[in-house]
Write an enzyme that holds these catalytic residues in place. Structure first.
Site, PDB file in Angstrom:
ATOM      1  N   CYS A 439     -17.067 -28.573  -1.110  1.00 27.93           N
ATOM      2  CA  CYS A 439     -15.950 -28.307  -0.326  1.00 27.93           C
ATOM      3  C   CYS A 439     -15.682 -26.675  -0.432  1.00 27.93           C
ATOM      4  CB  CYS A 439     -14.650 -28.764  -0.963  1.00 27.93           C
ATOM      5  SG  CYS A 439     -13.287 -29.156   0.490  1.00 27.93           S
ATOM      6  N   HIS A 567     -16.389 -34.489  -1.115  1.00 25.77           N
ATOM      7  CA  HIS A 567     -16.225 -34.370  -2.715  1.00 25.77           C
ATOM      8  C   HIS A 567     -17.024 -35.715  -3.362  1.00 25.77           C
ATOM      9  CE1 HIS A 567     -12.939 -31.329  -3.229  1.00 25.77           C
ATOM     10  NE2 HIS A 567     -12.714 -31.830  -1.718  1.00 25.77           N
ATOM     11  N   GLU A 569     -17.563 -36.179  -6.421  1.00 24.26           N
ATOM     12  CA  GLU A 569     -17.105 -36.696  -7.556  1.00 24.26           C
ATOM     13  C   GLU A 569     -16.236 -37.751  -7.701  1.00 24.26           C
ATOM     14  OE1 GLU A 569     -14.400 -33.194  -6.336  1.00 24.26           O
ATOM     15  OE2 GLU A 569     -16.384 -33.876  -6.143  1.00 24.26           O
TER      16      GLU A 569
END
Length: 658
Positions: A439, A567, A569
């Site tokens: 990001c 993202h 994750e």
């Protein structure tokens, strides 16, 4: 004689007829109850916390979910946050840790990330209840005239809205299967006694009464401190907390006691005597060196038995089976070869601000058979101003950065520490250090590239310098300039690979596209600068469905330098490791080829290949394949398990004193 015989026959016929009728009625009732459309009774497990906050209610609730799943039960979760914010989107990471983004774009508390990783489920915005959401719902109803003629009050209108929300969401499956779950775990945020929690405790008290004691189990997580002076476990805080809980109309069935050491038997007996809870229902959640042990700790104390007994689950729950989990935990505890990753950000004082990033790194390192060491590097300390004001902090930050095998810059907002992040990206690019920017981390990498390679020292984002002459990053036209909450580009979005032989495409298995979760207000790259950046050597490996908005950038001349606007994750699981995180770990170990799919191999977006006997780590399933020396046999065998926490200091982790 004839009359007696006839009477006997009539009586026998009547008895037979009544018996047959009874059988028919029984069969009819049974059929009705077993119809697919029949609404079944939901079983609720409420997890509350007492004495202090940060005891690990979320980890406890998730671990209970894992234990119940191992008993063959289908589980869903609801997190209640009693603050007035509509959601977590506008709250500072220093307040509650990271903002977790769900598939539908909702911004929620990080505990929902724990639920998804522990239970392998996909939650929605309705699985997170806040007082702000309830208040808005009640006021919308009042404006519509739903309460016409009555005075709108906390009881019954707000409490009814809470109960309706819980009962509705509890019946929605989150595991991809049809039909309602068996058990709904509700975590009440905050501490019992908080004023802001009162509407929720009232509603949950009413819920426990309406559904009945056989459908409601309350687990109270509390603190049993050990005074260093005498070394004695003190029960008084727990006694007071349970008394406060009862005063709110809620009676605990099970008490889970957090302590630095195993709860002593005499302490259990004392708690049982004064809290009116059976001794076998008092659990010890003592400090462990790795909180992945918590589900095993609960199983060893047979926590499933009182839950099953209270909820009358004996007919559908089986004995828990956590052998694979135990095997995976053992592997994690016995990793020795280290890989060191520097996470450069401005919220490093609270590691929970980057919780999903840390988990994703751990998932990837375990899958690759390495012991993860994370250095949280404060980005402001890398800047020249810090060198003048605090030379020791400056030297320490650069020492951590230069000692890392790989560098990761996570997302963030605001210009504090921005120049430090740019310097970290520059260091990684110029020194061939494996790098991933997420990001804002990707945007930082583009800004640094424009400044250093294109010789544009004024290059910047309009977020930080609106008047810049060379805006690399610009505000998205669909974004709002007046409202902050819920106005970003959020949730699952599709990214199409435009450079088929790029490292990122090969990490994702040469798929045509990937779906990843987003959370950003500014976009890369300014179309006016895109051509110049590409000519200078920056590759736009993936873009959105329009082909204009950049999703992934790479520097092909670098061994491993990737930036992602999304993202990754948020979707990482031990059984489904994020390809970008796995690539970073592999590159940091000097073994990137082990995780790359050959360019010639093509596959659809739902299947992932493992090539013959070739040594390769499957980036989708997240475990070593073949004869790679970094692999471990038991990791391969247990790739479907969920590892859920990195053992690092954090105010909200379950083990504050490992």
């Amino acid at each position: 004689m004839f009359d007696k015989t006839q009477s006997f026959k009539d009586s026998l016929f009547q008895s037979f007829w009544l018996f047959s009728l009874a059988l028919c009625v029984t069969h009819t009732v049974s059929s009705c109850l077993s119809r697919p459309g029949k609404r079944k009774k939901m079983k609720y497990v409420l997890v509350t916390g007492g004495v202090v906050s940060g005891l690990g209610k979320g980890i406890t609730a998730s671990s209970i979910g894992v234990l119940l799943q191992s008993c063959g039960l289908r589980v869903t979760c609801i997190k209640i946050d009693p603050y007035l914010n509509y959601d977590a989107g506008t709250i500072s990471p220093y307040e509650h840790g990271e903002v977790f983004v769900l598939e539908d774009g909702s911004e929620v508390d990080l505990d929902l990330g724990n639920y998804e990783r522990f239970l392998g489920c996909t939650l929605t915005r309705d699985n997170n209840i806040t007082l702000g959401k309830i208040q808005q719902q009640v006021m919308d109803r009042e404006r519509r005239g739903d309460y016409l003629g009555t005075t709108v009050q906390i009881v019954p209108h707000v409490t009814d809205a809470i109960k309706e929300w819980v009962e509705r969401v509890a019946m929605i499956p989150v595991d991809g299967k049809e039909g309602p779950p068996d058990v709904c775990i509700i975590e009440l945020g905050g501490t019992i006694g908080d004023n802001e929690s009162r509407p929720f405790t009232d509603a949950l008290s009413q819920l426990s009464y309406s559904v009945g004691p056989e459908n409601f189990c309350l687990i109270h997580v509390t603190l049993v401190p050990v005074l260093s002076v005498v070394g004695e476990q003190k029960t008084k805080p727990t006694q007071h907390s349970v008394r406060d809980l009862r005063g709110l109309g809620l009676t605990p069935n099970i008490i889970a006691c957090r302590s630095t050491k195993v709860l002593e038997e005499n302490v259990k007996a004392k708690l049982s005597r004064f809290c009116y809870v059976p001794m076998q229902n008092i659990l010890s959640l003592h400090d462990v060196h790795n909180i992945w042990h918590i589900p095993l700790l609960l199983k060893d104390q047979k926590a499933h038995e009182p839950i099953s007994k209270i909820l009358k689950l004996a007919g559908i729950a089986k004995e828990p089976s956590l052998e694979k989990w135990a095997s995976m935990v053992e592997i994690c505890d016995n990793l020795h070869v280290q890989v060191r990753i520097a996470v450069v950000g401005k919220y490093t004082d609270l590691s929970d601000a980057y919780l999903s990033v840390l988990k994703a790194l751990m998932h990837a390192s375990v899958a690759f058979g390495k012991k993860l060491v994370v250095d949280l590097v404060p980005s402001p300390d890398l800047e020249k101003t810090t060198k003048k004001e605090n030379s020791c902090a400056y030297k320490a930050a650069w020492m951590l950065l230069k000692g890392a095998d790989g560098v990761l810059i996570p997302g963030g907002y605001g210009n504090r520490g921005l120049e430090g992040k740019i310097l970290a990206a520059k260091y990684a690019r110029e020194n061939n250090i494996p790098f991933v920017g997420i990001c804002l981390g990707m945007q930082v990498a583009v800004i640094e590239f424009a400044r250093s390679v294109l010789s544009l020292p004024d290059a910047n984002s309009t977020e930080f310098k609106p008047e810049t002459n060379h805006p690399c990053i610009v505000f998205m036209p669909e974004g709002s300039t007046t409202h902050m909450g819920g106005t970003m580009r959020l949730g699952s979005r599709r990214a199409y690979f435009h450079v088929k032989d790029s490292i990122s495409a090969r990490l994702y298995g040469n798929k045509e596209f990937v779906d990843e979760r987003h959370r950003h207000r500014y976009e890369v790259v300014n179309p006016d600068m895109a051509v110049c950046l590409e000519k200078a050597g920056l590759s736009f490996a993936a873009k959105d469905e329009t082909g204009k908005r950049v999703e992934i950038v790479e520097v092909p001349s670098h061994p491993f330098f990737i930036g992602a606007q999304f993202h990754p994750e948020f979707k990482s699981r031990p059984g489904k490791v994020s390809p970008l995180f796995l690539g970073l770990i592999a590159a940091a170990c000097g073994e990137l080829d082990a995780v790359l799919t050959p360019v010639s191999i093509q596959q659809d977006n739902n299947q992932h290949v493992v090539l013959g006997n070739e040594t390769r780590v499957d980036p989708i399933n997240g475990f070593c394949n073949g004869t790679n020396k970094t692999s471990q046999k038991s990791v391969r065998q247990n790739s479907d398990l969920y590892l859920h926490q990195i053992s690092m200091s954090s105010r909200r982790k379950l083990n504050p004193n490992p």
